[in-house]
Each structure stands twice: as structure tokens, then as C-alpha cells.
Enzyme design. Structure first.
Site, PDB file in Angstrom:
ATOM      1  CB  SER A  73     -17.753 -60.306  50.758  1.00 38.40           C
ATOM      2  OG  SER A  73     -18.320 -59.437  49.812  1.00 38.40           O
ATOM      3  CG  HIS A 126     -22.856 -61.458  50.144  1.00 38.13           C
ATOM      4  ND1 HIS A 126     -22.038 -62.127  49.255  1.00 38.13           N
ATOM      5  CD2 HIS A 126     -22.098 -60.438  50.650  1.00 38.13           C
ATOM      6  CE1 HIS A 126     -20.862 -61.534  49.219  1.00 38.13           C
ATOM      7  NE2 HIS A 126     -20.868 -60.522  50.065  1.00 38.13           N
ATOM      8  CD  GLU A 158     -23.574 -65.352  47.776  1.00 37.90           C
ATOM      9  OE1 GLU A 158     -23.032 -64.227  47.840  1.00 37.90           O
ATOM     10  OE2 GLU A 158     -23.239 -66.306  48.482  1.00 37.90           O
TER      11      GLU A 158
END
Length: 373
Positions: A166, A288, A258
Site C-alpha cells: 500500500s 487490499h 480493489e
């Protein structure tokens, strides 16, 4: 062996009931909570503190995993070792996710210990500076400082691998671009899990309703906060716009539903256009950073054998230099290379990987195909 890395796959593992259940739970809890909190500075601070409190809950680790805090370097962090037969000459430098305002190396241990097992080396998880007080530029400075520290300790760039998820995937790519532009020797390879790469403010229309975890509007809000007063098109802020020429092999892992999926796809496309070998994996219906759910979700455990295979194949693409890391750092001579070993079968049961993962390590993913990037 370039063809074994430079490809798209969509792993066709059966969709587990555990993944379906967690998707439903996150859709009813995490997603609406993010919708509520990430709207104002007060909510932003509250979200950061809530995650910090959650990170204090002790998580059980397998008996063969050792965690050693490291406060001596320029950027604090922790060393994670899964097993006794690791190659201590090598290291995986990991940058955790959390939107640049939450989480820590502690919250991501379920990822870092499995990466240590997959890469057969210690993992240094960097505790970089975060918001609300600090900005991504300071996190980038910490990431570069941590890498320089490893070089100064005589780790060869050929023996270093980057990883991140991320916002940590964003930091991974930004660090590679910054090191390349500074003429620094680059690590051997990098793995990005659901990377956040576009902070330009472009509307996110793909998977807005399908993503079970992340509300697209709150990602946009956070991007505006981090780029206030700056040029969001700077590749160090939006790595999706970067020039990837000269970077080491990349592995990008996303979930098909996602909201950040296309940002990972676009990085893969742009890097390949610059001549960088990229393994792009798009896992059907996975949320995610699903790799963090490996204690519960079978598909999340499977991804680590794919990472191990990527790292093993990368060694054949990058020659190992003969000069020391300290000389490379002093001379600013680019150097690349990578050596990795497969997971040991004796570690599989303790690491949470199945016997099928072991047999998959040197073979193509089961029932894999084009991800239609």
C-alpha cells in the site's frame, strides 16, 4: 529466464469461504469506519490513534520466528527472522503500509516473518516517520537512510531486496526512483503488494463499489492532504508517472476488486515499457494487501510461494558485482544482482505454507493465465 518474470498471471485458486467471510466483515466495518473518519483532521488523528492502540495487541508468532528491535540505525525498526538457516549476508528491507499515518512494523509482522521465510533472509522492517506530524517526504528520507545504513554495514546491493504494501509500496517505488536519480547502487529486486501510486487527484472509478475495504473518496482525500502545496505529478509523489529505466525487476501483486488495482497495473505497464522485467499478479476477488491475512485466508498463504519463486528467478537476471557495498556507496557506482533460495520444506508447516507451495516453487502458478493488463 527473463520470460519467467516478465509476465502477467491471474492465479486461479478456489475462492475460499474464509476470504468471502472477511470481505463481508470488512465491507460492514472497516470501510464505513474509513468513510467516517477520513474526512477531517480530527478524524484523521483519531484513526491514527485507533490503529496505534490496535497495534499494541500482542500477536502470536510461530516459535521459530525471532523479532529483534533495532534502535541504533538512522531509522528505527525491527529485524524479523523466520527460522535458523537464513543467509545473514542478505536482507529484505520492508516498508509497511497504512496511508503514511498509521500502522507500524509490529502490525505487519504476519507479512514480514513470512517474507523472511520466502526470501530465506532476515527482514528489516523500517519504522519510518508518519503523519499526522510528518509527511511522505520525511518517510522517503528515512527509507533512503535505512538503505544507506545497510550499504555502510557492507551489505552488497546484490543481496538487498525491497518490499512494501500500500503506502509502503508507494515508498518502495519512490525510494527506487530517488536512489536511481542520485546515482546510488540499486537493490536486486522489489515486491509491491497493492501499491498506492497515484496521488494526482485523478478520480478513481474502477472498483468503487466492489472494493470491500477501501472507500475511493477517502483515498482521494488522503492524497490531497499529502500533496497540499506540492506538485502531485512529481514521480516521487505519484510513482505511477515515474521513469522506470534502469530499475531492478519488480513484482506487483493486486486484488482484482480493489480500488487501487489499476495503479499497480499502470506501474507494471510503465516499468515494462522502460525495459524492466515485471511480474504482475492479479488475484481474483482478493482485498487490499490480502497477504496480511495469511493467518486466516488460504489464498494469502499461497502468495508467499509466488514471491519466493519471483525472487529465485530474479537472481538469474542480475549479475553480482565484485566490489564491496562500501566501495559502491563511496563511488556511487550502480550495481545489481540477487541470490535467493527456495523455501525449505521443513519450515512449511511452521510458516503457514502448504506442501503444495513447496512443489510450486520452481514451476508456474497453478492454473495461471493472462491478467489482461
Amino acid at each position: 529466464m527473463r520470460y519467467e518474470i516478465n509476465m502477467d498471471v491471474s492465479p486461479a485458486y478456489p475462492f475460499s469461504w474464509q476470504a468471502a467471510t472477511l470481505n463481508a466483515i470488512m465491507r460492514g466495518t472497516f470501510k464505513p469506519a474509513s468513510q467516517l473518519l477520513l474526512r477531517t483532521d480530527i478524524g484523521f488523528v483519531a484513526a491514527s490513534r485507533i490503529v496505534a492502540l490496535a497495534g499494541r495487541v500482542p500477536l502470536r508468532l510461530p516459535v521459530h520466528v525471532r523479532v529483534t528491535p533495532d534502535e541504533a540505525g538512522p531509522c528505527p525498526g525491527e529485524w524479523v527472522r523466520a527460522g535458523e538457516e537464513l543467509d545473514e549476508r542478505k536482507v529484505l528491507l520492508y516498508f509497511h503500509g497504512g496511508g503514511y499515518f498509521s500502522c507500524s512494523p509490529v502490525t505487519h509482522r504476519s507479512i514480514t516473518w513470512r517474507l523472511s521465510a520466502a526470501a530465506r533472509r532476515p527482514v528489516l522492517a523500517v519504522d519510518y516517520r508518519q503523519g499526522p506530524v510528518h509527511r511522505p517526504a520525511e518517510a522517503l528520507a528515512d527509507a533512503i537512510a535505512a538503505y544507506r545504513c545497510l550499504l555502510e554495514q557492507d551489505y552488497d546491493p546484490a543481496d538487498i531486496v525491497f518490499g512494501g504494501d500500500s503506502a509502503g509500496g508507494h515508498l518502495t517505488l519512490a525510494t527506487l526512483l530517488a536512489l536511481r536519480d542520485q546515482g546510488m547502487p540499486l537493490p536486486a529486486a522489489a515486491v509491491c503488494l497493492s501499491p498506492w501510486t497515484d496521488l494526482t487527484g485523478a478520480p478513481r472509478r474502477v472498483n468503487r463499489m466492489l472494493d470491500p475495504m477501501i472507500p475511493a473518496g477517502r483515498v482521494d482525500w488522503l492524497a490531497r492532504r499529502w500533496t497540499a502545496g506540492l506538485d502531485p505529478h512529481d514521480p516521487l509523489l505519484s510513482p505511477v508517472l515515474g521513469d522506470y529505466a534502469g530499475l531492478p525487476p519488480l513484482m506487483v501483486v493486486t486484488g482484482s476488486t480493489e480500488v487501487l488495482r489499476d495503479e499497480g497495473r499502470r506501474v507494471a505497464e510503465r516499468a515494462r515499457a522502460a525495459g524492466v522485467p515485471v511480474m504482475y499478479e492479479e488475484w481474483p476477488r482478493m482485498p487490499h494487501v490480502f497477504a496480511i491475512l495469511a493467518d486466516i485466508v488460504p489464498e494469502a498463504r499461497e502468495v508467499y510461494s509466488h514471491i519466493a519463486r519471483f525472487l529465485a528467478a530474479a537472481q538469474d537476471l542480475l549479475p553480482v558485482g565484485e566490489v564491496s557495498a562500501r566501495d559502491l556507496l563511496a563511488q556511487e557506482v550502480p550495481g545489481q544482482g540477487f541470490v535467493a533460495q527456495d523455501l525449505l520444506a521443513s519450515d512449511l508447516s511452521a510458516s503457514g505454507l502448504s506442501a503444495g507451495d513447496a512443489s510450486a516453487l520452481g514451476t508456474p502458478p497453478a492454473q495461471s493465465g493472462s491478467a489482461a493488463v
